[in-house]
Design an enzyme around this catalytic site. Sequence first.
Site, PDB file in Angstrom:
ATOM      1  N   LYS A  22       0.830  -1.261   0.062  1.00  5.78           N
ATOM      2  CA  LYS A  22       0.007   0.173  -0.143  1.00  5.78           C
ATOM      3  C   LYS A  22       0.842   1.323  -0.187  1.00  5.78           C
ATOM      4  O   LYS A  22       0.938   2.218  -0.846  1.00  5.78           O
ATOM      5  CB  LYS A  22      -0.913   0.010   1.327  1.00  5.78           C
ATOM      6  CG  LYS A  22      -1.829   1.337   1.357  1.00  5.78           C
ATOM      7  CD  LYS A  22      -2.309   1.656   2.732  1.00  5.78           C
ATOM      8  CE  LYS A  22      -1.238   2.087   3.761  1.00  5.78           C
ATOM      9  NZ  LYS A  22      -1.788   2.923   4.763  1.00  5.78           N
ATOM     10  N   ASN A  23       1.847   1.329   0.839  1.00  2.64           N
ATOM     11  CA  ASN A  23       2.552   2.676   1.048  1.00  2.64           C
ATOM     12  C   ASN A  23       3.775   2.498  -0.322  1.00  2.64           C
ATOM     13  O   ASN A  23       4.363   3.700  -0.320  1.00  2.64           O
ATOM     14  CB  ASN A  23       3.591   2.325   2.188  1.00  2.64           C
ATOM     15  CG  ASN A  23       2.872   2.537   3.562  1.00  2.64           C
ATOM     16  OD1 ASN A  23       1.487   2.942   3.433  1.00  2.64           O
ATOM     17  ND2 ASN A  23       3.477   2.123   4.498  1.00  2.64           N
ATOM     18  N   CYS A 116      -4.154   8.184  10.376  1.00  2.00           N
ATOM     19  CA  CYS A 116      -4.212   7.727  11.863  1.00  2.00           C
ATOM     20  C   CYS A 116      -3.723   8.539  12.932  1.00  2.00           C
ATOM     21  O   CYS A 116      -2.799   9.514  12.496  1.00  2.00           O
ATOM     22  CB  CYS A 116      -3.102   6.505  11.821  1.00  2.00           C
ATOM     23  SG  CYS A 116      -4.030   4.976  11.025  1.00  2.00           S
ATOM     24  N   ARG A 121       2.639  14.269  12.304  1.00  2.00           N
ATOM     25  CA  ARG A 121       3.283  14.050  11.198  1.00  2.00           C
ATOM     26  C   ARG A 121       3.183  15.122  10.101  1.00  2.00           C
ATOM     27  O   ARG A 121       2.304  15.367   9.046  1.00  2.00           O
ATOM     28  CB  ARG A 121       2.833  12.874  10.473  1.00  2.00           C
ATOM     29  CG  ARG A 121       3.030  11.403  11.281  1.00  2.00           C
ATOM     30  CD  ARG A 121       2.828  10.296  10.494  1.00  2.00           C
ATOM     31  NE  ARG A 121       1.338  10.119  10.475  1.00  2.00           N
ATOM     32  CZ  ARG A 121       0.822   9.201   9.843  1.00  2.00           C
ATOM     33  NH1 ARG A 121       1.665   8.216   9.035  1.00  2.00           N
ATOM     34  NH2 ARG A 121      -0.409   8.992   9.930  1.00  2.00           N
ATOM     35  N   ASP A 304       5.869   0.528  11.820  1.00  2.00           N
ATOM     36  CA  ASP A 304       4.927  -0.166  11.335  1.00  2.00           C
ATOM     37  C   ASP A 304       4.799  -1.456  11.993  1.00  2.00           C
ATOM     38  O   ASP A 304       3.696  -2.153  11.660  1.00  2.00           O
ATOM     39  CB  ASP A 304       4.974   0.002   9.977  1.00  2.00           C
ATOM     40  CG  ASP A 304       4.199   1.425   9.545  1.00  2.00           C
ATOM     41  OD1 ASP A 304       3.608   1.949  10.199  1.00  2.00           O
ATOM     42  OD2 ASP A 304       4.026   1.551   8.110  1.00  2.00           O
ATOM     43  N   ARG A 396      -7.678  -0.307   5.859  1.00  2.00           N
ATOM     44  CA  ARG A 396      -6.876   0.700   5.313  1.00  2.00           C
ATOM     45  C   ARG A 396      -5.742  -0.027   4.671  1.00  2.00           C
ATOM     46  O   ARG A 396      -5.053   0.489   3.795  1.00  2.00           O
ATOM     47  CB  ARG A 396      -6.631   1.821   6.092  1.00  2.00           C
ATOM     48  CG  ARG A 396      -7.912   2.678   6.374  1.00  2.00           C
ATOM     49  CD  ARG A 396      -7.394   4.178   6.923  1.00  2.00           C
ATOM     50  NE  ARG A 396      -6.065   4.670   6.398  1.00  2.00           N
ATOM     51  CZ  ARG A 396      -5.007   4.942   7.064  1.00  2.00           C
ATOM     52  NH1 ARG A 396      -5.148   4.638   8.365  1.00  2.00           N
ATOM     53  NH2 ARG A 396      -3.959   5.490   6.463  1.00  2.00           N
TER      54      ARG A 396
END
Length: 421
Positions: A22-23, A116, A121, A304, A396
């Site tokens: 996903k990233n 999130c 950030r 993560d 997600r």
Amino acid sequence: MDAIVVEGGVRLEGTVRTSGAKNSALPLMAAGLLAESTCTLHNVPSLRDISTMANLLIGLGARVEKNGDVVTITTEDITSHEAPYELVRTMRASVLVLGPLVARWGRARVSMPGGCAIGERPVDLHLKALEKLGATITLSHGYVEASARRLKGARIYFDVSTVGGTENTLMAAALADGTSIIENAAREPEIIDLANMLNAMGAQIEGAGGDVITVHGVPSLKGVEHTVIPDRIEAGTFLVAAAMTRGDVTVTHVMPSHQEPLLEKLLECGVVLDVGEDTIRARMNRAPRAISLKTWPYPGFPTDMQAQMMALLTIGEGSSVIVENVFENRFMHVSELRRMGANIEVEGKSANVRGVPRLTGAPVMASDLRASAALVLAGLVAEGETEIRRIYHLDRGYERIEDKLSALGARIERVKEPTLF
């Protein structure tokens, strides 16, 4: 709203395939805005964040189609330069359209991002980089407005390593006049994947994967076909699941070189690992050994995977220490793990995890994406039933995780959360 219900106590066995990252897919989709012809992405996971990015691109005027794990993006023209709050608030990665819009189309209006609740950030590093490249930046009514006739190459130094900032800058600099030098660049595999796709589109990028990246701007970029790299966090989650359940699981379609920090810690815990060219087999027949773990930007241990490793160590031998150096608010899963019988004390950015013989099932609530995964893992070994609520966070970042775990033998299902009225 959906919930995940897990009945613990089953040893996991079998083979599970890793989905696309996903990233990586999200910035690659944003990069489609730079191409003057169609970009085709393969190995794209079916996730809520992917749908959000697709809707964002469609709202800008792009044509986006998804067929299985293949996504095509065509941006012959853009009818809007605005990424609205309604979409951006649900996914932080939406800010990645900022650089491409300014670089190719000369202007952008992007809502300040959400995502999130794991800590601050800020996007100030993205904005400073674009200003260095010649963009005019203003903040108004919760939106970032950026404009430039043509970006110009520049030297950009990031005070702290930033993945999103590096990605936005790479995409913007690819179409800038002249050469850009990005110093203290993020080194994650997802940065390399983006640079590889941009180079295939005609960009001239050198040094991706190191802390200094050189970008020689080009007048235009063409569409390409590109395959998204495997999701190293999803793969890592399944490896931890094997260890927690004292199972025997082979994870396929993985890049072992991306997993080295995690594999080292799993070995310290006592996990037996067999590493192939694109597979990793994890076996465990004992309680995990206590370890010390500190999260750092890549190539350090990934933040993560911190919550998942904490779940593993809750049933370990002795006392483990986890230090979170990336996000200041990433221990929100601790209170929920305690509800399941975990013995965890938090002081500042350190957590002391004292292993217990067993966890017990309980109703728990996910606070963010990786916390969701940690609670699922805890449920796999807990006595009785664990119900995890707010699993929209889970959706997600994990593609059909309940189906993949079920195929390994887990007793897990998705249910409708009961309403109170």
